[in-house]
Design an enzyme around this catalytic site. Sequence first.
Site, PDB file in Angstrom:
ATOM      1  N   CYS A 173       7.066  26.872  -2.096  1.00  0.00           N
ATOM      2  CA  CYS A 173       6.026  27.125  -3.098  1.00  0.00           C
ATOM      3  C   CYS A 173       6.070  26.017  -4.152  1.00  0.00           C
ATOM      4  CB  CYS A 173       6.272  28.461  -3.793  1.00  0.00           C
ATOM      5  SG  CYS A 173       6.493  29.865  -2.703  1.00  0.00           S
ATOM      6  N   CYS A 211       4.270  22.396  -3.947  1.00  0.00           N
ATOM      7  CA  CYS A 211       2.868  22.286  -4.352  1.00  0.00           C
ATOM      8  C   CYS A 211       2.674  22.734  -5.806  1.00  0.00           C
ATOM      9  CB  CYS A 211       1.977  23.142  -3.460  1.00  0.00           C
ATOM     10  SG  CYS A 211       1.751  22.484  -1.800  1.00  0.00           S
ATOM     11  N   CYS A 243      -0.648  31.214   2.150  1.00  0.00           N
ATOM     12  CA  CYS A 243       0.080  30.003   1.767  1.00  0.00           C
ATOM     13  C   CYS A 243       1.203  29.710   2.760  1.00  0.00           C
ATOM     14  CB  CYS A 243       0.670  30.159   0.365  1.00  0.00           C
ATOM     15  SG  CYS A 243      -0.187  29.220  -0.904  1.00  0.00           S
TER      16      CYS A 243
END
Lengths: 283, 109
Positions: A199, A202, A244
């Site tokens: 995570c 990004c 994601c």
Amino acid sequence: MKFKAMTAIAAVILTVPMWAAADPDDDNLILNGETEMTTKAAAPAHLADVMDEVMSGWHFRSDETQMMQADDFDNPGMVFVENAMNAWNTAEGSEGKSCADCHGDVADMAGVKPTYPKWNEDAGAVRTLQMQVNACRTERMGADAWKYDGGDAIEMEALLSSVSRGMPVDVAIDGPAQKTWEMGKELYYTRTGQLELSCANCHEDNYGNMIRADHLSQGQINGFPTYRLKNAKLNGVHSRFKGCVRDTRAETYKPGSQEFIALELYVTSRGNGLSVEGPSVRN
Amino acid sequence: MASDAKPRVKVPKTAAAGETITIKTLISHKMESGQRKDGDGNLIPRSIINRFTCEFNGELVVDVEMHPAISTNPYFQFDAIVPEAGEFKFTWYDDDGDVYGTTKKIAIG
């Protein structure tokens, strides 16, 4: 001749510098012309080493999308909130009770959403708001539990969120919730999938830059449930996590899983201090 | 068919005579295009709102014909000049023959 003209045009386009528009803007979000929202705040203490300021994903969207969220009539997410309002007043299950029978007016639930996910002493676990709603349904109403991030559950979460809009997110990360929070933090920084992205790669290292054609935000979840223009419905945070993780080309966890509960607690805590925005409007 | 159709309208309560006001309308409707197929490969029949009108004191303000490419919960925003106090009447026409309507009064002041 025609070919030459076209390459000339292409050359002009290529020399235009990359748009700086990926950067977040400085607009102010005022809801329905009355409620001032905190969309930028000093980073919570546990983030002191990685960033100074946290900001809502609202700042990374175009003016048109931002305006849709500023007015309840223009916010398509409010249609779903109205659906949940009906569910709030509808008796269900073997006990013949509705949400309203115990909790009264839904406006009295203001202040609930900002504290979730939250430790539940009886369950001995951290519960998300949807889990708490389902506990109410199965234990107090004698009704069936709703599917995690399913239509009914997400609408109810949006309703509960809508009455807390403008209040600062404030989840507890110490005490009994700490273990779950640590697990969420671990997941946040763990690279997954063939692309080997965490995570943080990004949303911490590269927010404000473009990811292909879209703007990378800080991945704050103070605006969830989120109405996304791309699928014209409310999206739950676990479903978003799933999207994601899938995009890193990994096998994903399931909505409602222990991993996503922990991640939700951790990511929510990264936005402590921002206003609750759900249902927000995003791309 | 579309029992969940619910009209919503936003009109200012008052306006100056001759003022141009902005009207926003939204109706919740699934707007099934008639192009999609269900799990068994059968065509899902078309079910859309095909016409929307707004009248002010009996005079037509807008009259919109809609086709299947319009997405769910159609939203219209338009301007209207208010010459006098009166009532806006909004009407949506469903494929199945249902007609949904709502009215909004506006005062001069």
